[in-house]
Design an enzyme around this catalytic site. Structure first.
Site, PDB file in Angstrom:
ATOM      1  N   HIS A 186       0.850  -1.179   0.000  1.00  0.00           N
ATOM      2  CA  HIS A 186       0.000   0.000   0.000  1.00  0.00           C
ATOM      3  C   HIS A 186       0.884   1.227   0.000  1.00  0.00           C
ATOM      4  O   HIS A 186       1.935   1.239   0.646  1.00  0.00           O
ATOM      5  CB  HIS A 186      -0.937   0.005   1.221  1.00  0.00           C
ATOM      6  CG  HIS A 186      -2.045   0.990   1.112  1.00  0.00           C
ATOM      7  ND1 HIS A 186      -1.899   2.317   1.473  1.00  0.00           N
ATOM      8  CD2 HIS A 186      -3.314   0.865   0.662  1.00  0.00           C
ATOM      9  CE1 HIS A 186      -3.034   2.951   1.256  1.00  0.00           C
ATOM     10  NE2 HIS A 186      -3.904   2.102   0.764  1.00  0.00           N
ATOM     11  N   ASP A 243      -7.949  -5.566  -0.049  1.00  0.00           N
ATOM     12  CA  ASP A 243      -8.482  -6.224  -1.239  1.00  0.00           C
ATOM     13  C   ASP A 243      -8.282  -7.737  -1.218  1.00  0.00           C
ATOM     14  O   ASP A 243      -9.058  -8.472  -1.826  1.00  0.00           O
ATOM     15  CB  ASP A 243      -7.828  -5.642  -2.497  1.00  0.00           C
ATOM     16  CG  ASP A 243      -8.188  -4.183  -2.697  1.00  0.00           C
ATOM     17  OD1 ASP A 243      -9.378  -3.853  -2.574  1.00  0.00           O
ATOM     18  OD2 ASP A 243      -7.288  -3.371  -2.968  1.00  0.00           O
TER      19      ASP A 243
END
Length: 373
Positions: A263, A314
């Site tokens: 991320h 996700d």
């Protein structure tokens, strides 16, 4: 000859502060706050309708405010007939995100307050958009499958209305509750790519529909909203936890990106992962498909060891959506079902304190030169 000093450059705008916002804070050390409230507490104690009000108004609603907004959402879901007709003209294999993007753009023409960017008008348009995005996704999918659209009863929550409109049957309470939690987790995430796109569009004083259309186009990409659809493909390709180690090492040797990990902001892990992991575990036990979470957990172990990368939301969202029965192609659209609330809040904030967003670029072309005679 250049007269300008070489400006500082951060590829992908990594670490660049591009604006101020009171809506959401992503703490690099794994915190996530909506208007000052921790996401873990909100996921347990608040509904998606609570979050919509919080993002748009800055405070959690009282019972009267919540009831009024819930009723308004239910009243605004119906799509104009020409928009439904448009959905029927799209090619059968149109991706749900493309149908959603086109639908939101078309809805603009039916809003009498389209070009009124006042705070009050934007709040009213935000409710219309949040409601109609729900119906656009569900109706678009049903039409793609050869079924007629299905309007939900007015007494259902936003999550319940989506499930009913998508499947045509009254959803079980536990399934509604789980989807509601997913919507809470995905509702906003600071200046992510799609939200930033929306704010750039809004900063030109364009309308909220144009801004949300920009956001949807950005969300579609596999490095953003399409990531959970891609992560599902990863999990299906692995198949079982005992194959994870060899599968990961093969991909890393080929220098392939493994979706569901890493991320831009978080350094010690995505703060939404623990809640989404438990949803996946619960769903696995309810459906008898308990093999998915062990695959994810083994992936987390190997990727942390080999690349020092933590899972992002996700990875487990892909499992949750699969076990809820959603087709993989719908994954990014369900992300949009939630995030539209955040987009609208950011557009309103941008319009309320506007400054045109216009960054510079670092020129890498030829030095100044003359046309040859």
């Amino acid at each position: 000859m250049s007269t300008e000093d070489k400006p500082a450059y951060s590829p992908g705008l990594a670490g660049v502060i591009a604006g101020e916002s009171a809506i959401c804070w992503v703490d690099p050390n794994a915190g996530l706050l909506y208007r000052g409230y921790d996401i873990h507490e909100l996921a347990v104690k608040s509904s998606y309708e609570d979050i919509v009000w919080l993002l748009l108004h800055g405070e959690l609603p009282d019972m009267a405010q919540l009831g009024k907004m819930t009723w308004e959402l239910s009243e605004e879901r119906t799509l104009p007939a020409p928009v439904l007709a448009m959905l029927r003209t799209l090619p059968h294999d149109t991706h749900p995100m493309d149908a959603l993007r086109t639908g939101v753009s078309m809805l603009a023409s039916f809003d009498p307050e389209l070009n009124d960017n006042s705070h009050a008008a934007n709040l009213r348009k935000a409710i219309r958009l949040i409601a109609k995005v729900c119906q656009l996704i569900a109706d678009g999918w049903r039409i793609r499958q050869g079924d007629d659209p299905c309007a939900a009863p007015h007494d259902l929550t936003h999550a319940g209305a989506f499930l009913f409109s998508l499947n045509g049957v009254l959803p079980e309470a536990w399934l509604v509750e789980m989807l509601d939690t997913v919507l809470v987790l995905y509702a906003d995430h600071e200046f992510n790519a799609s939200t930033f796109s929306a704010r750039v569009t809004a900063s030109t004083l364009s309308d909220i529909y144009s801004a949300v259309t920009s956001a949807i186009g950005t969300l579609k990409g596999p490095l953003h909203g399409g990531a959970n659809e891609e992560a599902l493909g990863v999990l299906e390709g692995i198949g079982s936890a005992d194959r994870v180690e060899s599968w990961v090492k093969e991909r890393l040797e080929r220098k392939e990106k493994i979706m569901g990990f890493g991320h831009r902001v978080y350094k010690t892990g995505d703060s939404r992962v623990p809640v989404m992991r438990e949803l996946a575990r619960n769903l696995g036990e309810r459906t008898g498909k308990t093999h998915w979470v062990p695959i994810c957990e083994k992936l987390e172990e190997v990727m942390t060891r080999e690349k020092n990368l933590c899972a992002n939301v996700d990875l487990y969202a892909a499992v949750v959506f699969r076990l809820m029965g959603f087709p993989g192609a719908l994954n990014p659209a369900i992300f949009a079902l939630s995030r539209v609330a955040g987009w609208c809040a950011h557009v309103i904030e941008q319009h309320d304190h506007n400054r045109l967003i216009r960054p510079r670029s670092l020129y890498t072309g030829p030095v100044a030169r003359k046309i040859k005679e």
